[in-house]
Design a protein around this motif. Structure first.
Motif, PDB file in Angstrom:
ATOM      1  N   PHE A   1       4.201   5.367  -5.533  1.00 37.58           N
ATOM      2  CA  PHE A   1       4.262   5.370  -6.984  1.00 37.58           C
ATOM      3  C   PHE A   1       3.156   6.500  -7.567  1.00 37.58           C
ATOM      4  N   GLN A   2       1.995   6.538  -6.925  1.00 42.66           N
ATOM      5  CA  GLN A   2       0.929   7.320  -7.459  1.00 42.66           C
ATOM      6  C   GLN A   2       1.323   9.056  -7.376  1.00 42.66           C
TER       7      GLN A   2
ATOM      8  N   THR B   1       4.000   9.569  -9.993  1.00 46.20           N
ATOM      9  CA  THR B   1       3.432   9.750 -11.376  1.00 46.20           C
ATOM     10  C   THR B   1       2.515  11.123 -11.460  1.00 46.20           C
ATOM     11  N   THR B   2       2.077  11.365 -10.508  1.00 42.11           N
ATOM     12  CA  THR B   2       1.228  12.531 -10.470  1.00 42.11           C
ATOM     13  C   THR B   2       2.127  13.725 -10.519  1.00 42.11           C
TER      14      THR B   2
ATOM     15  N   LYS C   1       0.570  -1.208  -0.102  1.00 44.46           N
ATOM     16  CA  LYS C   1       0.024   0.038   0.101  1.00 44.46           C
ATOM     17  C   LYS C   1       0.713   1.295   0.074  1.00 44.46           C
TER      18      LYS C   1
ATOM     19  N   ASP D   1       2.570   1.490  -3.498  1.00 43.86           N
ATOM     20  CA  ASP D   1       1.414   2.044  -4.237  1.00 43.86           C
ATOM     21  C   ASP D   1       1.107   3.561  -4.288  1.00 43.86           C
ATOM     22  N   THR D   2       1.003   3.913  -2.956  1.00 46.33           N
ATOM     23  CA  THR D   2       0.825   5.419  -2.576  1.00 46.33           C
ATOM     24  C   THR D   2       2.172   6.369  -3.263  1.00 46.33           C
TER      25      THR D   2
END
Length: 99
Positions: A88-89, A92-93, A82, A85-86
Motif C-alpha cells: 500500500f505504501q 501511494t508513493t 506487514k 502495508d508495504t
C-alpha cells in the motif's frame, strides 16, 4: 468469493470472519445453534475446496475450519499485514509521484 459464500447463506461467511470451534460434546447433544454453526463451516470449507486449483487444494486440504483455509489462502495471495502495508505504501508513493 465472499459474495459467493454469502449467497449460500449469511452464516456461511460468518464462519470465516468469526471462526468455528467444534463443540466437545457428542453430535447427538448439540443444540440447533451448534448444528447450524457446524453446517455453515462445512458448507464454507466445501465451497472453498471446490473453488480453488489442485495446487491450492493441497495447500489447504488438511485444515478443519473454513477460517483456517481462508487465512492460508489470504496470506498466500495477499501476504501478511506487514506485506500489505508495504504494498500500500509503495502504491501511494507511486501515485504521489505521478501527480
Amino acid at each position: 468469493m465472499r459474495t459467493f459464500l454469502c449467497s449460500i447463506d449469511e452464516s456461511v461467511w460468518d464462519s470465516v470472519e468469526n471462526g468455528y470451534v467444534k463443540p466437545t460434546t457428542a453430535k447427538s447433544e448439540w443444540d440447533k445453534a451448534a448444528l447450524a454453526l457446524a453446517n455453515a463451516n462445512s458448507k464454507e470449507i466445501n465451497s472453498i475446496f471446490c473453488g480453488v486449483s489442485t495446487d491450492e487444494f493441497h495447500r489447504i486440504s488438511h485444515v478443519k475450519t473454513a477460517k483456517e483455509a481462508w487465512t492460508i489462502l489470504e496470506t498466500t495471495y495477499e501476504g501478511t499485514k506487514k506485506v500489505k502495508d508495504t504494498k500500500f505504501q509503495m502504491l501511494t508513493t507511486r501515485f504521489e509521484e505521478l501527480r
